[in-house]
Design an enzyme around this catalytic site. Structure first.
Site, PDB file in Angstrom:
ATOM      1  N   HIS A  87     -20.372  23.331  -1.009  1.00  0.00           N
ATOM      2  CA  HIS A  87     -20.312  23.855  -2.371  1.00  0.00           C
ATOM      3  C   HIS A  87     -19.127  24.799  -2.549  1.00  0.00           C
ATOM      4  CE1 HIS A  87     -21.948  24.925  -6.237  1.00  0.00           C
ATOM      5  NE2 HIS A  87     -21.772  26.202  -5.942  1.00  0.00           N
ATOM      6  N   GLU A 138      -3.994  -0.921 -10.563  1.00  0.00           N
ATOM      7  CA  GLU A 138      -3.217   0.178  -9.977  1.00  0.00           C
ATOM      8  C   GLU A 138      -1.866   0.317 -10.664  1.00  0.00           C
ATOM      9  OE1 GLU A 138      -5.116   0.304  -5.483  1.00  0.00           O
ATOM     10  OE2 GLU A 138      -3.220  -0.723  -5.752  1.00  0.00           O
ATOM     11  N   CYS A 167       0.797  -1.235   0.000  1.00  0.00           N
ATOM     12  CA  CYS A 167       0.000   0.000   0.000  1.00  0.00           C
ATOM     13  C   CYS A 167       0.827   1.282   0.000  1.00  0.00           C
ATOM     14  CB  CYS A 167      -0.902   0.044   1.235  1.00  0.00           C
ATOM     15  SG  CYS A 167      -1.562  -1.526   1.751  1.00  0.00           S
ATOM     16  N   GLU A 169     -20.557  17.020  -3.329  1.00  0.00           N
ATOM     17  CA  GLU A 169     -21.913  17.508  -3.039  1.00  0.00           C
ATOM     18  C   GLU A 169     -22.960  16.748  -3.845  1.00  0.00           C
ATOM     19  OE1 GLU A 169     -22.997  21.583  -4.404  1.00  0.00           O
ATOM     20  OE2 GLU A 169     -21.044  21.588  -5.365  1.00  0.00           O
TER      21      GLU A 169
END
Ligand code: NDP
Length: 462
Positions: free
Chosen positions: A439, A184, A48, A444
């Site tokens: 925002h 990946e 990782c 959002e």
């Protein structure tokens, strides 16, 4: 006088083993932890952490391109692989030091050797040629990339282990597999300027994920210039006199590349551990078989992490370690909770996900509401990049519970961590609707999708 040298002997100094050893030692238990290679295990040393550093490195060419739309002109960019490797190695060494320090501070004894079980309470420290005894033994030896010995010429291929130490960045690479690691690394190599081909046996890459994410990332990768060949496997690998590899595929195509990387899953590290002497049962792929409390069939021997082949993720191994400590040393039997594990694939764009895919949810619930948005994020407006973001909520229509949340796009992994709380807490779509948007952000969108895009009834989209 106690009967045993240690209360706990841990075999394996990766994420799971170190957490268990450190916590037990911190409680005043007599703990030893043996590691034959480097502390930190797959995640820190060859997984990782270095992978994420490589991901960052590979993203710069796109950042440079995107800068132009914002008024920047960037001079000629040059990349130096040895610099990246050296800096990455320095960071890994720092983290390894922290792992050791944590153990030492807690009072655990660090043993730099392979450890082999002689019986259910006795361990041989191979390097020091001595034996010790422990009341409880925890096996946390992890796994390693499957070498695929049935593939003729497999010895010419590398795995993710070697990818972190290549002396030279190849000009071209083929990657076999369609899971986390294959995807990946395909993006990493491509981003660093390597001509990259991914070869996957199935219909669509990233088998266990939501189909929208799979298709979305596939398209984005192809648009960047990564070649993806599905429905094919490597049959034979030959090495030419000039060092290039010729990979014969099942679709009759032959790829000529500098490197081949196999990313075909991982195998538990159980060979030569003395499991037979101790009577510990293993399963079909060599994994240690454990019960819900991570206990093996030998009641003082436990196993956690990748060696048990449950969910191969670092945070899961750490969670299993903490449950083990509660169960064995705090008199609070605790089973690991594998439900709604948030996870990210650090592809480019990233996938961040928690809970059920639409396909899996459709098998479990009679009716689903699917909320889906696909849009060009604001940061790509001036850059001119065409890459789209996808956000998707899978809602059980009967209870309104959000049972799956999936994001494809920049910072999807970061968003998945927070969405993980909402899905784990079994929040309903109404709670999402009642949440004020932040925002202007991409995230959002997750709280402003008021109408279902479509419904799924009895497995059929309506
Ligand atoms: P995965 O299990 O994710 O993927 C293995 C891939 O290899 C699949 O595409 C599979 O195909 C394919 N495959 C398996 N056997 C063969 C074969 N004989 N011939 C051809 N193809 C084959 O494994 P990885 O090695 O990518 O990663 C191991 C684990 O590490 C992951 O499961 C994950 O849990 C963890 N990991 C997590 C990361 C993260 O959190 N970001 C990053 C990297 C790893 P099929 O789909 O058809 O089975």
């Amino acid at each position: 006088m106690t009967e045993f040298d240690y209360d706990l002997f841990v075999i394996g100094g990766g994420s799971g083993g170190v957490r268990a050893g450190r916590l037990a030692a911190g409680m005043g238990k007599r703990v030893a932890i043996a590691e034959e290679y480097r502390f930190g295990g797959t995640c820190v040393i060859r997984g990782c952490v270095p992978k994420k550093l490589f991901v960052y490195a590979s993203q710069f060419p796109e950042h440079f391109e995107d800068a132009a739309g914002y008024g920047w002109s960037v001079g000629e960019a040059k990349f130096d692989w040895p610099t990246l490797i050296a800096n990455k190695d320095r960071e890994i060494a720092r983290l390894e030091g922290l792992y050791r320090l944590g153990l030492e501070k807690a009072g655990a004894e660090i043993i730099e050797s392979r450890a082999v079980l002689l019986d259910r309470h006795t361990v041989r420290i191979v390097k020091e040629d001595r034996t010790v005894t422990a009341r409880t033994i925890l096996i946390a030896t992890g796994g390693r990339p499957t070498p695929h010995p049935a593939l003729p010429g497999h010895e010419h291929a590398i795995t993710s282990n070697e990818a972190f130490h290549l002396e030279k960045l190849p000009g071209s690479i083929a990657i076999a597999g369609g899971g986390y690691i294959a995807v990946e690394f395909a993006n990493i190599f491509h981003g660093l300027g390597v001509e990259t081909t991914l070869v996957y046996r199935g219909k669509e890459i990233l088998g266990r994920f939501d189909m929208d994410m799979r298709r979305g990332v596939h398209k984005a990768m192809v648009d960047k210039g990564i070649r993806i060949i599905c429905h094919a496997v490597a049959h034979n690998i030959g090495k030419r006199a000039d060092g290039k590899l010729e990979i014969a595929l099942s679709n009759d195509e032959t790829l000529t590349v500098d490197q081949l990387m196999l990313a075909l899953g991982r195998t538990p590290n159980t060979e030569g551990l003395g499991l037979e002497q101790a009577g510990v049962e293993t399963g079909t792929v060599g994994e240690i078989v454990v019960d819900d409390y991570s206990r093996t069939n030998v009641d003082n021997i436990y196993a956690i992490g990748d060696v048990t082949n449950r969910v191969q993720l670092t945070p899961v191994a750490i969670h299993e370690a903490m449950c083990f400590i509660d169960t064995v040393f705090r008199d609070k039997p605790t089973t690991p909770d594998f439900d709604a594990i948030a996870t990210a694939v650090f592809s480019q764009p990233e996938i961040g996900t928690v809970g059920l895919s639409e396909e899996d949810a459709a098998k479990r619930f009679d009716e689903l509401e699917i909320y889906r948005a696909e849009f060009r994020p604001m940061r790509h407006t001036l850059s001119g990049r065409q890459e789209k973001m996808i956000m998707k909520l899978v809602v059980d229509a009967a209870t309104r519970r959000v049972v799956g949340a999936h994001i494809l796009g920049v910072d999807a992994g970061e968003m998945a961590q927070l969405l993980g709380i909402a899905v784990k807490a079994q929040l309903t779509k109404d709670a999402f609707d009642a949440t004020m948007a932040v925002h202007p952000t991409a995230a959002e969108e997750l709280v402003t999708m008021y109408q279902p895009t479509y419904r799924v009834k009895n497995g059929e989209r309506v």
